[in-house]
Design an enzyme around this catalytic site. Structure first.
Site, mmCIF file in Angstrom:
data_model
loop_
_atom_site.group_PDB
_atom_site.id
_atom_site.type_symbol
_atom_site.label_atom_id
_atom_site.label_comp_id
_atom_site.label_asym_id
_atom_site.label_seq_id
_atom_site.Cartn_x
_atom_site.Cartn_y
_atom_site.Cartn_z
ATOM 1 N N ASP A 1 0.859 -1.176 0.000
ATOM 2 C CA ASP A 1 0.000 0.000 0.000
ATOM 3 C C ASP A 1 0.898 1.229 0.000
ATOM 4 O O ASP A 1 1.532 1.552 1.010
ATOM 5 C CB ASP A 1 -0.891 -0.025 1.245
ATOM 6 C CG ASP A 1 -1.797 1.197 1.349
ATOM 7 O OD1 ASP A 1 -1.732 2.083 0.455
ATOM 8 O OD2 ASP A 1 -2.559 1.285 2.330
ATOM 9 N N THR B 1 -9.046 4.856 -18.211
ATOM 10 C CA THR B 1 -9.512 6.056 -18.897
ATOM 11 C C THR B 1 -10.740 5.786 -19.755
ATOM 12 O O THR B 1 -11.549 6.690 -19.978
ATOM 13 C CB THR B 1 -8.403 6.656 -19.778
ATOM 14 O OG1 THR B 1 -7.981 5.676 -20.740
ATOM 15 C CG2 THR B 1 -7.221 7.080 -18.943
ATOM 16 N N THR C 1 -6.594 3.398 -21.755
ATOM 17 C CA THR C 1 -6.395 2.263 -20.861
ATOM 18 C C THR C 1 -7.754 1.875 -20.292
ATOM 19 O O THR C 1 -8.730 2.638 -20.426
ATOM 20 C CB THR C 1 -5.445 2.619 -19.706
ATOM 21 O OG1 THR C 1 -6.095 3.584 -18.846
ATOM 22 C CG2 THR C 1 -4.125 3.199 -20.207
ATOM 23 N N TYR D 1 -4.372 16.609 -8.290
ATOM 24 C CA TYR D 1 -3.618 15.608 -9.052
ATOM 25 C C TYR D 1 -2.413 16.251 -9.726
ATOM 26 O O TYR D 1 -1.283 15.756 -9.625
ATOM 27 C CB TYR D 1 -4.546 14.979 -10.095
ATOM 28 C CG TYR D 1 -3.866 14.081 -11.092
ATOM 29 C CD1 TYR D 1 -3.145 12.962 -10.690
ATOM 30 C CD2 TYR D 1 -3.960 14.332 -12.468
ATOM 31 C CE1 TYR D 1 -2.525 12.126 -11.607
ATOM 32 C CE2 TYR D 1 -3.354 13.507 -13.392
ATOM 33 C CZ TYR D 1 -2.635 12.406 -12.955
ATOM 34 O OH TYR D 1 -2.023 11.583 -13.875
#
Length: 246
Positions: free
Chosen positions: A64, A190, A187, A152
């Site tokens: 993680d 997306t 992908t 982001y």
């Protein structure tokens, strides 16, 4: 197929899906012993099996990346590596009023802090051996404003400046550090955005299309290879070109 990574060990974070999966399989096909990182052991086993079926070598380590202790455990499990591909990332879009502290902290933890910890744990060993390559996956949104992508983009902008600083820090000892700023790529993740959204993004590029996964994979593999032996501290734009104003 040339075995240009023969004798090398590579760690690919986020290597069980999308671009990371493509990079892991490509490096394995080119002779690297690949440590595939991800969160899902089942998907990890699939990548390892696919690499093996093609004659490559890979193993899976779950971690993680939002947990700094788990990031360091991943580094220890990977051992001495020659190539580090910091591909794993999170991306959630929201307006300023809808952005939360938790959202900000998650992006910074996974997209910036995890690469920092992996570089700190693994790259000094590369420097002692006198060679190595790090490739970080960034985004066009790190340098061009994108609606809803402030958090982001900020996390990836942090990764880009660290890329340049690390290149300076380790370059004299034979380690190259670069990044690939990816544009819109088709992908599984997306595609969930919908074809209309992808089409709108595609028309903002010079090439008027989204990228294909292999096009980004090849850019990353190139920077990891000796073919890019005189390239470091660079953010390679792989986003279909930026349209002129006017």
């Amino acid at each position: 197929m040339t075995q240009e990574f023969s004798g090398s060990t590579a760690l690919v974070t986020g290597g069980t899906a999308g671009i990371g999966r493509g990079v892991a399989l490509r490096l394995a096909a080119l002779g690297a012993d690949v440590v595939v990182h991800g969160r899902d052991p089942e998907r990890g086993a699939e990548v390892v099996a696919e690499a093996g079926a093609a004659g490559g070598r890979a193993r899976f380590v779950a971690a993680d990346l939002s947990d700094p202790g788990d990031v360091l455990r991943l580094a220890a499990a990977a051992g001495a590596v020659d190539v580090l591909v910091n591909n794993a990332g999170v991306y959630r879009f929201a307006a300023a009023a809808d952005s939360t502290a938790e959202m900000f902290d998650l992006h910074m933890a996974v997209n910036a802090r995890a690469p920092m910890l992996l570089v700190g744990a693994l790259v000094p060993g590369m420097a002692e051996r006198g060679r190595g390559a790090v490739v970080n996956l960034s985004t066009l949104a790190a340098s061009i404003p994108a609606r809803g992508a402030a958090v982001y983009g900020a996390s990836k902008a942090a990764l880009e400046i660290m890329t340049r600083v690390w290149a300076d820090e380790f370059g004299a000892r034979g380690v190259r550090v670069n990044a690939v700023a990816s544009g819109p790529v088709r992908t599984p993740g997306t595609v969930e955005m919908g074809e209309d959204t992808l089409a709108a993004v595609a028309h903002s590029t010079v090439l008027h299309r989204v990228g294909e996964l292999d096009e980004i994979v090849e850019a990353i593999v190139f920077l990891a290879s000796d073919r890019a032996g005189y390239v470091t501290g660079t953010v390679l734009g792989a986003y279909g070109g930026q349209q002129a104003i006017g």
